[in-house]
Design a protein around this motif. Sequence first.
Motif, PDB file in Angstrom:
ATOM      1  N   TYR A  44       0.981  -1.546  -0.155  1.00  0.00           N
ATOM      2  CA  TYR A  44      -0.207   0.056  -0.207  1.00  0.00           C
ATOM      3  C   TYR A  44       0.854   1.110  -0.454  1.00  0.00           C
ATOM      4  N   SER A  70      -7.147 -11.472  11.455  1.00  0.00           N
ATOM      5  CA  SER A  70      -7.656 -10.111  10.850  1.00  0.00           C
ATOM      6  C   SER A  70      -5.942  -9.443  10.521  1.00  0.00           C
ATOM      7  N   GLY A  71      -5.938  -8.463   9.319  1.00  0.00           N
ATOM      8  CA  GLY A  71      -5.023  -8.408   8.810  1.00  0.00           C
ATOM      9  C   GLY A  71      -4.381  -8.740   8.001  1.00  0.00           C
ATOM     10  N   GLY A  73      -3.770  -9.918   5.186  1.00  0.00           N
ATOM     11  CA  GLY A  73      -3.669  -9.463   3.827  1.00  0.00           C
ATOM     12  C   GLY A  73      -4.886 -10.590   2.944  1.00  0.00           C
ATOM     13  N   LYS A  74      -6.162 -10.599   3.350  1.00  0.00           N
ATOM     14  CA  LYS A  74      -7.208 -12.078   2.611  1.00  0.00           C
ATOM     15  C   LYS A  74      -7.236 -10.385   1.824  1.00  0.00           C
ATOM     16  N   SER A  75      -8.429  -9.480   2.338  1.00  0.00           N
ATOM     17  CA  SER A  75      -8.754  -8.811   1.240  1.00  0.00           C
ATOM     18  C   SER A  75      -8.293  -8.410   0.649  1.00  0.00           C
ATOM     19  N   THR A  76      -6.917  -7.958   0.924  1.00  0.00           N
ATOM     20  CA  THR A  76      -5.953  -7.192  -0.267  1.00  0.00           C
ATOM     21  C   THR A  76      -5.222  -8.222  -1.326  1.00  0.00           C
ATOM     22  N   HIS A 235     -14.310 -14.865   7.494  1.00  0.00           N
ATOM     23  CA  HIS A 235     -13.795 -15.265   9.380  1.00  0.00           C
ATOM     24  C   HIS A 235     -14.199 -16.284   9.645  1.00  0.00           C
TER      25      HIS A 235
HETATM   26  N1  LIG Z   1      -5.503   1.227   2.608  1.00  0.00           N
HETATM   27  C1  LIG Z   1      -4.014   1.215   3.199  1.00  0.00           C
HETATM   28  N2  LIG Z   1      -3.322   1.005   3.615  1.00  0.00           N
HETATM   29  C2  LIG Z   1      -2.377   1.092   3.832  1.00  0.00           C
HETATM   30  N3  LIG Z   1      -2.540  -0.439   4.273  1.00  0.00           N
HETATM   31  C3  LIG Z   1      -3.503  -1.037   4.575  1.00  0.00           C
HETATM   32  C4  LIG Z   1      -4.604  -0.017   3.426  1.00  0.00           C
HETATM   33  N4  LIG Z   1      -5.529  -1.519   3.751  1.00  0.00           N
HETATM   34  C5  LIG Z   1      -4.903  -2.561   4.167  1.00  0.00           C
HETATM   35  N5  LIG Z   1      -3.282  -2.321   5.075  1.00  0.00           N
HETATM   36  C6  LIG Z   1      -2.538  -3.548   5.591  1.00  0.00           C
HETATM   37  O1  LIG Z   1      -2.820  -4.728   5.156  1.00  0.00           O
HETATM   38  C7  LIG Z   1      -2.762  -5.504   5.574  1.00  0.00           C
HETATM   39  C8  LIG Z   1      -3.303  -6.362   5.288  1.00  0.00           C
HETATM   40  O2  LIG Z   1      -4.757  -5.978   5.344  1.00  0.00           O
HETATM   41  P1  LIG Z   1      -6.012  -6.434   4.944  1.00  0.00           P
HETATM   42  O3  LIG Z   1      -7.441  -5.989   5.286  1.00  0.00           O
HETATM   43  O4  LIG Z   1      -6.033  -7.560   3.457  1.00  0.00           O
HETATM   44  O5  LIG Z   1      -6.175  -7.577   5.848  1.00  0.00           O
HETATM   45  P2  LIG Z   1      -8.071  -8.943   6.067  1.00  0.00           P
HETATM   46  O6  LIG Z   1      -6.809 -10.261   6.205  1.00  0.00           O
HETATM   47  O7  LIG Z   1      -8.813  -8.472   4.603  1.00  0.00           O
HETATM   48  O8  LIG Z   1      -8.135  -8.187   7.490  1.00  0.00           O
HETATM   49  P3  LIG Z   1      -9.487  -8.497   8.253  1.00  0.00           P
HETATM   50  O9  LIG Z   1      -9.845  -9.967   8.184  1.00  0.00           O
HETATM   51  O10 LIG Z   1      -9.383  -8.062   9.163  1.00  0.00           O
HETATM   52  O11 LIG Z   1     -10.868  -7.540   6.798  1.00  0.00           O
HETATM   53  C9  LIG Z   1      -2.675  -5.051   6.957  1.00  0.00           C
HETATM   54  O12 LIG Z   1      -1.318  -4.991   7.638  1.00  0.00           O
HETATM   55  C10 LIG Z   1      -3.206  -3.744   7.066  1.00  0.00           C
HETATM   56  O13 LIG Z   1      -3.284  -2.632   7.765  1.00  0.00           O
END
Ligand SMILES: Nc1ncnc2c1ncn2[C@@H]1O[C@H](COP(=O)(O)OP(=O)(O)OP(=O)(O)O)[C@@H](O)[C@H]1O
Lengths: 282, 297
Positions: A44, A70-71, A73-76, A235
């Motif tokens: 990011y 959580s966090g 990187g799944k959504s990423t 989740h």
């Molecule tokens: N827009 C952003 N800008 C900077 N860092 C981000 C952004 N979105 C996510 N991150 C970071 O990237 C990492 C992965 O985030 P992501 O949202 O993919 O996690 P996740 O597995 O989907 O979590 P959750 O289960 O809480 O949705 C995290 O450390 C988060 O802080």
Amino acid sequence: MESTILKQEQMPTEQKYKENVVIKNPIEKIESPVLKIDDLSVSYGGDKYAIQNVSAGIAKNKITAIMGPSGCGKSTLLRAINRMHELYPNTHNKGGVYLGDENIYELNPIQLRRKIGMVFQRPNPFPTMSIYDNVIAGFNLNGIKLKRSEKDEIVEKSLREVALWDEVKDALHNRGTFLSGGQQQRLCIARALAYTPDIILLDEPTSALDPIATSKIEDLLVKLKKDFTIVLVTHNMSQAARISDYSMFMYLGELVEYGKTKQMFTTPKDKRTEEYLTGKFG
Amino acid sequence: MNISTEISDRKMKQRLLKDKIFTNAMIFLAFLSGVPLFLILYQLAIKGYRQLNISFFFEEAPDTMEAMIAVANNEVIPGGIANGIVGTLIIVGLASLIAIPIGIICGTYLAENAEGKFAGLVRFIVDMLQGVPSIVLGVIGYIWIVKPVTNGFSALAGSVALSIMMLPSIVRSTEETLKMIPGTLKEAALSLGVPYHKVILKVILPTGISGILTGVILGISRIAGETAPLMLTALGSTVINTNITEPSSAVPLLVWEFYNDPNLVNMIWSASLFLLLLILGLNLSAKAIARKWKVQY
Ligand SMILES: Nc1ncnc2c1ncn2[C@@H]1O[C@H](COP(=O)(O)OP(=O)(O)OP(=O)(O)O)[C@@H](O)[C@H]1O
Ligand SMILES: [Mg+2]
């Protein structure tokens, strides 16, 4: 399970597990995948990567679940598949994602998103539009002209696919936002289906819904895999166990384990997967 | 000893009484703040109703001789404020035409780039603009338009001055409205491959329509009664004038002219009543729109 959020101190460091990455090249694990994620890293901004060196093939007409704390990187990862992560201005990535033989980063977003649709955590129908217009929003908003009869056909077909047709067929011209949460989410799935994508990405699509609406959506996804390939972030481990064919377990931006869901839930290969699945963390 | 025994019956009654007094005082004071409006309306209606006939809306302002004769014969002053109504419609309409697109675009920019340095600067300037005295805006209209463009007093100059005046209300209401719209809506549109500009035009702005329109109408009602900037720009005119490069009348300008002519003083009430009702109407319609067109998300 869902409620226990891992405290920072308890989290094993990335280093500790670096060596025992189980899957070296999971693309080959899947026969003739529709989508190939090839050594993908996404940042990011700066040199901190939210996901690192993820490689995976996505099986056609199957449900693939992405799990992890959580966090992690799944959504990423999910968003990188239809380039929604580019919404944030400073993102950059290494590696690639291939749909068939095409690198998705070389397609234009309209083309790409017609092939890879997305459904979000909170139902988000367009509040100014009727149910009918919501379903064909992808066409209308992109200025794709359709005949009235074609529109009618697409709307009915899509709403039938998400089992919403009988509930709303007499109220097609009412606002979509008057529906219940579960109905709204099915409407959003219909909106994604209307484009007839190859793949549908869903990011925790049921986490804002009650159990009955959730089970309706789960049934629906199982039915939909006949025609679509589904990638689902969840989740909810029991949800993944119930409906997915393949599962990924991610941890700290890394794809730790990937394989058949049954196998992963019965005999996980990695210690971290096991700990997560048995509720020790995450 | 616990609390319930400590608060005796007598004390309880005292408290309830205090509560009651306080509530009633509040109602009374709220009512009191509404009183001036009703007094004004009453005053204007009593003194002006005789003047409010068909010709009031369709005829130009009378000249002082006609009025003097009518007053001497204890008759209703002939003529109306049609030149003012037409002038106000044109000047305010043109001002809206200038300010609405600029204001909405500017407000959208601010909402979409909440953090940016440039956005911060723009926001600051818009806030400053809100505080500029209206007479100063008249001077601006004079310097920018009257002198170099229309070569004399003109409706256009008035419109430019008033458009600057209504801009802040449109910008801020657009910004505030759009900021409230959940980001998931934008994501939904983008995930369908919709290009950014279409997301803004076809999804975000329509979703915020009620808030934006409310701001626009309040902006219009704010400028519709302005007199000072028009004195330096539109100047006034005794006849209906539809040419925007010529001097033009406006309802508030007429009120001022009536005030300055002893024979026409009686026209003040009806013209003021008309102006007040117009602005009240605009405000009420802004409220109605905010309620009726509210988009549920
Ligand atoms: N827009 C952003 N800008 C900077 N860092 C981000 C952004 N979105 C996510 N991150 C970071 O990237 C990492 C992965 O985030 P992501 O949202 O993919 O996690 P996740 O597995 O989907 O979590 P959750 O289960 O809480 O949705 C995290 O450390 C988060 O802080
Ligand atoms: Mg997420």
